[in-house]
Design an enzyme around this catalytic site. Structure first.
Site, PDB file in Angstrom:
ATOM      1  N   CYS A  59     120.821  23.180 -47.790  1.00  0.00           N
ATOM      2  CA  CYS A  59     120.762  24.419 -48.585  1.00  0.00           C
ATOM      3  C   CYS A  59     120.254  24.193 -50.011  1.00  0.00           C
ATOM      4  CB  CYS A  59     122.119  25.105 -48.591  1.00  0.00           C
ATOM      5  SG  CYS A  59     122.683  25.521 -46.936  1.00  0.00           S
ATOM      6  N   ASN A  64     123.279  33.366 -44.741  1.00  0.00           N
ATOM      7  CA  ASN A  64     122.874  32.100 -45.359  1.00  0.00           C
ATOM      8  C   ASN A  64     121.663  31.544 -44.597  1.00  0.00           C
ATOM      9  OD1 ASN A  64     122.612  29.417 -46.119  1.00  0.00           O
ATOM     10  ND2 ASN A  64     124.807  29.008 -46.154  1.00  0.00           N
ATOM     11  N   HIS A 123     122.290  30.196 -54.389  1.00  0.00           N
ATOM     12  CA  HIS A 123     122.163  30.068 -52.935  1.00  0.00           C
ATOM     13  C   HIS A 123     123.077  31.113 -52.292  1.00  0.00           C
ATOM     14  CE1 HIS A 123     122.207  28.724 -48.928  1.00  0.00           C
ATOM     15  NE2 HIS A 123     123.364  28.090 -48.992  1.00  0.00           N
TER      16      HIS A 123
END
Ligand code: COA
Length: 306
Positions: A112, A263, A233
């Site tokens: 990520c 996500n 994020h």
């Protein structure tokens, strides 16, 4: 390091999977997912792969930059869900764009934080290359264990791409950090992983704790008061609101689109950046602070002017 984003593009698969849809697959419900994560829906591919999404986003970014694919000198794809171990997704994008001139193409696996790791590499390469195509692309749906309800609800598929070019008028401040995942709180096995299925495994509360710490550190490492918008994020709205409260930064200063996309790992920041620009929340010359965190464990933070 000085550079400018001259084009941006995204790709989201057509299929939208709502929390309600997930409740038909596992013992969960919209109320639980929304209240614990802020996520309402995500996109899942039906027959596309990571390189397909990456190529769509790349074409859009190149066209937005008013360049032709032949102007690209470097392709970096940030992903932990490549189509194949080799060739890289970047090489597949190069092929899809029909590029045969002298250039570099390679993947970065920073989970990520991948987009920020790729960004730091791209900024370095702009000393010797003119235009860098930096892509975050993931098909995470193929790595989800739909019997693990606390993990499967979090992720979505998507891609985002930017074209970066050297530009003395635009300064980038960027840091990336790695911390060993001593207790294996976030991982997905590869070919040597004890024959366990290659799905994402996570200790949710430990990852949550790390995420809050990493997001706070990433923001504090930069002159955050000078920025117009923070793009964190897009993992969980509770992680973001926790940091907003502890650093006393108004929640309105954090851009969030995780309710719509979940996500998307390495694609998350660039998809959010494009959406913020499209919605008029960011305009040329605005200062943006992007902060990523994830498996590794890793954290990256960049402050720059659009
Ligand atoms: N639907 C309904 N109930 C669920 C559920 C779901 N999808 N997932 C878990 N539960 C249940 C648990 O089984 C548990 O039940 P129990 O109390 O009867 O044992 C209860 O909800 C609480 O579970 P818990 O894991 O403590 O919830 P939580 O508040 O910590 O939230 C996460 C779980 C995963 C949402 C949260 O820990 C998180 O977001 N962590 C960070 C994950 C992340 O962002 N990863 C990627 C980083 S890049």
């Amino acid at each position: 390091m000085s550079a400018k984003i001259i084009g941006i593009g995204t790709a989201l698969p057509e299929k939208i999977v709502t929390n309600h849809d997930l409740s038909n697959l596992m013992d969960t419900n919209d109320e639980w997912i929304t209240s614990r994560t802020g996520i309402k829906q995500r996109h899942f591919v039906t027959n596309q792969n990571t390189s397909d999404l990456a190529t769509i986003a790349a074409k859009q970014a190149i066209s937005d930059a008013k360049l032709s694919p032949q102007d690209i000198d470097v392709i970096i794809v940030c992903t932990f869900t490549p189509d194949n171990f080799t060739p890289s997704v970047a090489s597949m994008v190069q092929k899809n764009l029909g590029l045969t001139h002298n250039m570099m193409a390679f993947d970065v696996n920073g989970a990520c934080s991948g987009f920020l790791i790729g960004l730091e590499i791209a900024l370095g390469l702009l000393n010797t290359h003119k235009n860098c195509l930096l892509i975050g692309a993931e098909v995470i749906s193929k790595m989800l264990d739909f019997t693990d309800r606390s993990t499967a609800i979090l992720f979505g598929d998507g891609a985002g791409a930017v074209v970066l070019t050297a530009d003395k008028s635009r300064e980038f401040n960027i840091i990336n950090r790695a911390y060993p995942d001593i207790d294996s709180v976030l991982y997905a096995n590869g070919i040597n992983g004890d024959n366990e299925k290659q799905t994402i495994k996570m200790n949710g509360s430990e990852v949550f704790r790390f995420a809050v710490k990493a997001l706070s550190e990433g923001i504090q490492a930069m002159d955050y008061e000078s920025c117009d918008l923070i793009i964190p994020h897009q993992a969980n709205s509770r992680i973001i609101s926790n940091v907003s409260r502890s650093l006393k930064i108004p929640i309105e200063k954090f851009y969030m689109n995780l309710d719509q996309v979940g996500n998307t790992s390495a694609a998350s920041i660039v998809i959010a950046l494009k959406q913020a620009i499209t919605e008029g929340k960011l305009k040329p010359k605005d200062k943006v602070l992007c902060v990523g965190f994830g498996a590794g464990l890793t954290m990256g933070s960049a402050l720059f002017e659009l």
